[in-house]
Write a protein that holds these residues in place. Structure first.
Motif, PDB file in Angstrom:
ATOM      1  N   LEU A  53      34.386  -7.589  36.270  1.00 46.11           N
ATOM      2  CA  LEU A  53      34.768  -8.760  37.059  1.00 46.11           C
ATOM      3  C   LEU A  53      35.408  -9.802  36.147  1.00 46.11           C
ATOM      4  N   THR A  54      36.284 -10.585  36.714  1.00 46.21           N
ATOM      5  CA  THR A  54      36.859 -11.716  35.994  1.00 46.21           C
ATOM      6  C   THR A  54      35.974 -12.940  36.222  1.00 46.21           C
ATOM      7  N   ASP A  55      36.162 -13.971  35.419  1.00 43.96           N
ATOM      8  CA  ASP A  55      35.396 -15.199  35.630  1.00 43.96           C
ATOM      9  C   ASP A  55      35.678 -15.788  37.007  1.00 43.96           C
ATOM     10  N   ARG A  56      36.908 -15.669  37.451  1.00 47.77           N
ATOM     11  CA  ARG A  56      37.259 -16.178  38.787  1.00 47.77           C
ATOM     12  C   ARG A  56      36.463 -15.452  39.872  1.00 47.77           C
ATOM     13  N   MET A  57      36.265 -14.148  39.687  1.00 46.32           N
ATOM     14  CA  MET A  57      35.489 -13.367  40.656  1.00 46.32           C
ATOM     15  C   MET A  57      34.004 -13.694  40.580  1.00 46.32           C
ATOM     16  N   ARG A  58      33.533 -14.082  39.410  1.00 48.09           N
ATOM     17  CA  ARG A  58      32.109 -14.384  39.239  1.00 48.09           C
ATOM     18  C   ARG A  58      31.736 -15.760  39.789  1.00 48.09           C
ATOM     19  N   ALA A  59      32.669 -16.693  39.863  1.00 46.30           N
ATOM     20  CA  ALA A  59      32.349 -18.076  40.251  1.00 46.30           C
ATOM     21  C   ALA A  59      31.644 -18.179  41.608  1.00 46.30           C
ATOM     22  N   PRO A  60      32.131 -17.545  42.688  1.00 47.95           N
ATOM     23  CA  PRO A  60      31.427 -17.673  43.966  1.00 47.95           C
ATOM     24  C   PRO A  60      30.046 -17.005  43.938  1.00 47.95           C
ATOM     25  N   SER A  84      22.645 -11.765  34.752  1.00 49.83           N
ATOM     26  CA  SER A  84      23.293 -11.471  33.469  1.00 49.83           C
ATOM     27  C   SER A  84      23.483 -12.726  32.620  1.00 49.83           C
ATOM     28  N   GLY A  85      24.012 -13.788  33.210  1.00 50.65           N
ATOM     29  CA  GLY A  85      24.188 -15.038  32.462  1.00 50.65           C
ATOM     30  C   GLY A  85      25.047 -14.885  31.225  1.00 50.65           C
ATOM     31  N   LEU A  86      26.047 -14.031  31.289  1.00 51.06           N
ATOM     32  CA  LEU A  86      26.828 -13.722  30.097  1.00 51.06           C
ATOM     33  C   LEU A  86      27.629 -14.909  29.568  1.00 51.06           C
ATOM     34  N   ARG A  87      28.128 -15.717  30.451  1.00 52.87           N
ATOM     35  CA  ARG A  87      28.940 -16.870  30.052  1.00 52.87           C
ATOM     36  C   ARG A  87      28.126 -18.150  30.097  1.00 52.87           C
ATOM     37  N   ARG A  88      28.366 -19.007  29.120  1.00 55.44           N
ATOM     38  CA  ARG A  88      27.660 -20.282  29.110  1.00 55.44           C
ATOM     39  C   ARG A  88      27.976 -21.082  30.371  1.00 55.44           C
ATOM     40  N   ARG A  89      29.205 -21.007  30.854  1.00 58.17           N
ATOM     41  CA  ARG A  89      29.560 -21.780  32.053  1.00 58.17           C
ATOM     42  C   ARG A  89      28.732 -21.355  33.255  1.00 58.17           C
ATOM     43  N   HIS A  90      28.335 -20.080  33.308  1.00 57.67           N
ATOM     44  CA  HIS A  90      27.487 -19.619  34.413  1.00 57.67           C
ATOM     45  C   HIS A  90      26.063 -20.148  34.251  1.00 57.67           C
ATOM     46  N   ARG A  91      25.581 -20.142  33.027  1.00 60.28           N
ATOM     47  CA  ARG A  91      24.257 -20.724  32.780  1.00 60.28           C
ATOM     48  C   ARG A  91      24.288 -22.222  33.071  1.00 60.28           C
ATOM     49  N   ASP A  92      25.372 -22.876  32.649  1.00 61.09           N
ATOM     50  CA  ASP A  92      25.506 -24.316  32.902  1.00 61.09           C
ATOM     51  C   ASP A  92      25.586 -24.619  34.395  1.00 61.09           C
ATOM     52  N   ARG A  93      26.188 -23.735  35.165  1.00 60.50           N
ATOM     53  CA  ARG A  93      26.258 -23.933  36.621  1.00 60.50           C
ATOM     54  C   ARG A  93      24.859 -23.931  37.221  1.00 60.50           C
ATOM     55  N   LEU A  94      23.991 -23.045  36.723  1.00 62.24           N
ATOM     56  CA  LEU A  94      22.612 -23.032  37.212  1.00 62.24           C
ATOM     57  C   LEU A  94      21.855 -24.257  36.710  1.00 62.24           C
ATOM     58  N   ARG A  95      22.126 -24.677  35.486  1.00 61.60           N
ATOM     59  CA  ARG A  95      21.503 -25.905  34.974  1.00 61.60           C
ATOM     60  C   ARG A  95      21.923 -27.121  35.791  1.00 61.60           C
ATOM     61  N   ALA A  96      23.156 -27.114  36.275  1.00 61.23           N
ATOM     62  CA  ALA A  96      23.694 -28.253  37.028  1.00 61.23           C
ATOM     63  C   ALA A  96      22.963 -28.466  38.356  1.00 61.23           C
ATOM     64  N   THR A  97      22.174 -27.496  38.780  1.00 55.71           N
ATOM     65  CA  THR A  97      21.377 -27.675  40.001  1.00 55.71           C
ATOM     66  C   THR A  97      20.297 -28.730  39.787  1.00 55.71           C
ATOM     67  N   GLY A  98      19.965 -29.001  38.533  1.00 56.46           N
ATOM     68  CA  GLY A  98      18.894 -29.950  38.230  1.00 56.46           C
ATOM     69  C   GLY A  98      17.501 -29.347  38.372  1.00 56.46           C
ATOM     70  N   LEU A  99      17.433 -28.067  38.661  1.00 56.33           N
ATOM     71  CA  LEU A  99      16.143 -27.404  38.810  1.00 56.33           C
ATOM     72  C   LEU A  99      15.489 -27.216  37.443  1.00 56.33           C
ATOM     73  N   PRO A 100      14.168 -27.301  37.376  1.00 53.87           N
ATOM     74  CA  PRO A 100      13.495 -27.009  36.110  1.00 53.87           C
ATOM     75  C   PRO A 100      13.511 -25.495  35.872  1.00 53.87           C
ATOM     76  N   LEU A 101      14.258 -25.062  34.870  1.00 57.14           N
ATOM     77  CA  LEU A 101      14.413 -23.639  34.628  1.00 57.14           C
ATOM     78  C   LEU A 101      14.306 -23.319  33.145  1.00 57.14           C
ATOM     79  N   ARG A 102      14.075 -22.051  32.881  1.00 56.59           N
ATOM     80  CA  ARG A 102      14.053 -21.543  31.513  1.00 56.59           C
ATOM     81  C   ARG A 102      14.733 -20.187  31.526  1.00 56.59           C
ATOM     82  N   PHE A 103      15.572 -19.954  30.507  1.00 60.37           N
ATOM     83  CA  PHE A 103      16.251 -18.671  30.347  1.00 60.37           C
ATOM     84  C   PHE A 103      15.474 -17.809  29.361  1.00 60.37           C
TER      85      PHE A 103
END
Length: 170
Positions: A53-60, A84-103
């Motif tokens: 998949l491309t990053d564009r395909m992963r975004a939604p 998978s969380g392969l890209r930092r931007r994907h991890r950051d998108r989950l962090r942006a939810t403001g939810l208390p999380l740990r990877f």
């Protein structure tokens, strides 16, 4: 860091994300989610045919996961997510939810993981895409909310490390 409500077990395909996330869900306790279930049929077909998949395909896909995590935590659920969380931007998108999380990063080398992938049956991700997974991976070792767990450890030891990381709070 606050006590997490979301444990995200991450790593390349074949690293054991589902196994560990299911074990965390049972022991923590939490609802188990597999990020693969949030992929569209088209994305699954693409990967099954050997095309990454491309990053564009992963975004939604990442957006669907983030929204679902938010709904669940708002309803009082804890979640153990295999992602998978392969890209930092994907991890950051989950962090942006403001939810208390740990990877929880399942870290291992390609030969070990390829052997594991070759032994499993019925999964849409072919071993041929493992190199693209490692090429895409932006290792999260400098990120404060990430704990590395070696792929080669027995699941029980991985679980012990995971639970210790989830129980640790600043």
């Amino acid at each position: 860091m606050t006590t997490p409500e979301v444990a995200i077990v991450m790593g390349v395909s074949g690293s054991g994300k589902t196994t560990l996330a299911q074990a965390v869900a049972a022991a923590w306790p939490a609802t188990f989610l597999d990020a693969d279930d949030f992929h569209s049929a088209r994305a699954r077909a693409r990967m099954a045919s050997g095309q990454p998949l491309t990053d564009r395909m992963r975004a939604p896909w990442v957006a669907r996961i983030a929204a679902d995590l938010g709904r669940r935590v708002d309803a009082g659920e804890r979640v153990a997510l295999a992602f998978s969380g392969l890209r930092r931007r994907h991890r950051d998108r989950l962090r942006a939810t403001g939810l208390p999380l740990r990877f929880l990063f399942l870290q291992g080398d390609a030969p070990l993981i390829a052997a594991r992938m070759s032994a499993r049956r019925g999964h849409y991700m072919p071993v041929s895409l493992l190199d693209s997974q490692f090429a895409t991976l932006e290792p999260p070792l400098d990120e404060d909310d990430v704990v590395a767990i070696p792929v080669g450890l027995p699941t029980a030891e991985q679980l012990r490390l995971a639970l210790a990381a989830l129980d640790a709070s600043d």
